[in-house]
Design a protein around this motif. Structure first.
Motif, PDB file in Angstrom:
ATOM      1  N   TYR A  17     -10.447   7.568   6.509  1.00 57.06           N
ATOM      2  CA  TYR A  17      -9.961   6.287   6.016  1.00 57.06           C
ATOM      3  C   TYR A  17      -8.562   6.450   5.428  1.00 57.06           C
ATOM      4  N   PRO A  18      -7.823   5.373   5.224  1.00 52.45           N
ATOM      5  CA  PRO A  18      -6.435   5.503   4.739  1.00 52.45           C
ATOM      6  C   PRO A  18      -6.379   6.047   3.308  1.00 52.45           C
ATOM      7  N   ARG A  19      -5.579   7.076   3.112  1.00 50.40           N
ATOM      8  CA  ARG A  19      -5.390   7.615   1.763  1.00 50.40           C
ATOM      9  C   ARG A  19      -4.629   6.593   0.920  1.00 50.40           C
ATOM     10  N   PRO A  20      -5.161   6.237  -0.251  1.00 45.75           N
ATOM     11  CA  PRO A  20      -4.485   5.251  -1.103  1.00 45.75           C
ATOM     12  C   PRO A  20      -3.387   5.890  -1.936  1.00 45.75           C
ATOM     13  N   THR A  57      -1.896  -0.871   3.966  1.00 49.49           N
ATOM     14  CA  THR A  57      -2.725  -1.597   4.928  1.00 49.49           C
ATOM     15  C   THR A  57      -2.032  -1.850   6.263  1.00 49.49           C
ATOM     16  N   GLY A  58      -0.788  -2.340   6.238  1.00 49.13           N
ATOM     17  CA  GLY A  58      -0.107  -2.655   7.485  1.00 49.13           C
ATOM     18  C   GLY A  58       0.022  -1.444   8.388  1.00 49.13           C
ATOM     19  N   LYS A  59       0.466  -0.318   7.829  1.00 50.41           N
ATOM     20  CA  LYS A  59       0.607   0.919   8.597  1.00 50.41           C
ATOM     21  C   LYS A  59      -0.748   1.429   9.046  1.00 50.41           C
ATOM     22  N   ALA A  60      -1.744   1.358   8.179  1.00 52.82           N
ATOM     23  CA  ALA A  60      -3.085   1.829   8.535  1.00 52.82           C
ATOM     24  C   ALA A  60      -3.645   1.058   9.718  1.00 52.82           C
ATOM     25  N   ILE A  72     -11.222   4.305  10.526  1.00 51.52           N
ATOM     26  CA  ILE A  72     -11.778   3.144   9.850  1.00 51.52           C
ATOM     27  C   ILE A  72     -10.788   2.645   8.814  1.00 51.52           C
ATOM     28  N   VAL A  73     -10.702   1.318   8.665  1.00 49.46           N
ATOM     29  CA  VAL A  73      -9.857   0.681   7.658  1.00 49.46           C
ATOM     30  C   VAL A  73     -10.663  -0.496   7.112  1.00 49.46           C
ATOM     31  N   TRP A  74     -10.551  -0.769   5.832  1.00 51.28           N
ATOM     32  CA  TRP A  74     -11.126  -1.997   5.291  1.00 51.28           C
ATOM     33  C   TRP A  74      -9.993  -2.922   4.885  1.00 51.28           C
ATOM     34  N   SER A  75     -10.111  -4.167   5.286  1.00 50.32           N
ATOM     35  CA  SER A  75      -9.051  -5.128   5.007  1.00 50.32           C
ATOM     36  C   SER A  75      -9.576  -6.538   5.207  1.00 50.32           C
ATOM     37  N   MET A  76      -8.805  -7.489   4.690  1.00 49.05           N
ATOM     38  CA  MET A  76      -9.120  -8.900   4.877  1.00 49.05           C
ATOM     39  C   MET A  76      -8.987  -9.267   6.348  1.00 49.05           C
ATOM     40  N   THR A  77      -9.914 -10.073   6.830  1.00 51.55           N
ATOM     41  CA  THR A  77      -9.923 -10.413   8.240  1.00 51.55           C
ATOM     42  C   THR A  77      -9.027 -11.601   8.553  1.00 51.55           C
ATOM     43  N   PRO A 149       7.613  -6.795   0.584  1.00 49.67           N
ATOM     44  CA  PRO A 149       6.979  -5.794   1.459  1.00 49.67           C
ATOM     45  C   PRO A 149       5.576  -5.364   1.023  1.00 49.67           C
ATOM     46  N   ASP A 150       5.319  -5.229  -0.283  1.00 53.92           N
ATOM     47  CA  ASP A 150       4.021  -4.748  -0.730  1.00 53.92           C
ATOM     48  C   ASP A 150       3.745  -5.235  -2.153  1.00 53.92           C
ATOM     49  N   TYR A 151       2.553  -4.919  -2.651  1.00 57.90           N
ATOM     50  CA  TYR A 151       2.144  -5.480  -3.942  1.00 57.90           C
ATOM     51  C   TYR A 151       2.945  -4.922  -5.108  1.00 57.90           C
ATOM     52  N   ARG A 152       3.445  -3.695  -4.981  1.00 57.77           N
ATOM     53  CA  ARG A 152       4.268  -3.138  -6.062  1.00 57.77           C
ATOM     54  C   ARG A 152       5.565  -3.926  -6.211  1.00 57.77           C
TER      55      ARG A 152
END
Length: 276
Positions: A17-20, A57-60, A72-77, A149-152
């Motif tokens: 899974y994607p490393r956070p 998420t986008g890159k994953a 595997i990735v978890w994200s909003m559909t 670009p991202d939440y940060r």
């Protein structure tokens, strides 16, 4: 079923899974814990590990489509993601990804003081990510969205006075505000929330139907024996209580991106707040 059983009972399954950004982040711990629970329910021999590098998420999602780095990735559909990947249509957080409260700056807090309706809220400028489905949902509901670009970067913009509020899922905002620190003039808006029907799913690549079947089987078993609900409640009941969700005025938005296959009629899969 015979093919599925043959593959599932074979050698070690390595699931990446994607490393956070921060592996101690509570936002990552629940999806990983639920995935472990589901896999344990199947009885397969597996290794669950993060990717070698940090993947937002986008890159994953792009790497998953290309069968690289993660499986595997978890994200909003949304409809596009479901066309390009295989969704496991069990909302892993029972729809909480669509229940949004707001990070605001000290200077912008007063904008919510006399807010009476959704039309009043539409006069305010929310900040969202460029590639997020949420951005299109807000725009479709009449909001003028400021994108980053991202939440940060979104938090940086709020601190700098750009935009009026940053809607974040109830799953995310406590940990994020704690990480930002109170000295930066960030606050949790106390009286309002937005809700739109949506789901965060586990996604696998379009070619990996066997893994999708394996995880779906495990999730359904966890739902049936109550262990899914127990994990959800132990994780999110304290968070919902800390955010005073039951005391907030919650405005409902339409979600034009929601695929028709979303299992909205299966009530046991969803958390339903009291909506305005």
């Amino acid at each position: 079923m015979l093919v599925f059983a043959k593959h599932a009972s074979g050698a070690l399954w390595t699931i990446t899974y994607p490393r956070p950004l921060d592996e101690t982040d509570e936002r990552t711990q629940y999806p990983v814990a639920l995935l472990k629970l589901a896999l344990d329910k199947t009885g397969v021999n597996y290794e669950l590990k993060p990717s070698d590098r940090i993947l937002l998420t986008g890159k994953a999602m792009r790497q998953l489509r290309e069968n690289r780095e993660v499986n595997i990735v978890w994200s909003m559909t949304d409809s596009q993601r479901e066309k390009e990947l295989t969704p496991i249509r069990i909302p892993i957080a029972k729809g909480l990804i669509g229940l949004r409260v707001f990070a605001v700056s000290t200077d912008k807090k007063s904008k919510f003081d006399n807010l009476l309706s959704l039309n009043d809220m539409r006069r305010l400028v929310p900040i969202q990510g460029e590639e997020w489905p949420d951005t299109k949902i807000l725009q479709a509901n009449g909001f003028n969205v400021f994108t980053v670009p991202d939440y940060r970067e979104a938090y940086a913009m709020i601190i700098q006075g750009k935009g009026d509020f940053f809607p974040r899922s109830v799953m995310e905002i406590n940990a994020e505000l704690q990480a930002q620190g109170s000295s930066k003039g960030l606050h949790l808006e106390e009286n309002f929330a937005l809700y739109y029907p949506t789901a965060m799913y586990y996604f696998v690549s379009a070619s990996n139907k066997i893994l999708a079947n394996l995880i779906e089987t495990g999730l359904k078993r966890a739902i049936d024996d109550g262990s899914f609900e127990a994990l959800f409640q132990s994780t999110y009941s304290p968070i919902l209580a800390s955010l005073d969700i039951d005391e907030r005025k919650i405005f409902t938005l339409e979600n034009p991106l929601l695929p028709i296959e979303t299992p909205l009629n299966n009530e046991k899969l969803w958390y339903k707040p009291e909506l305005d």
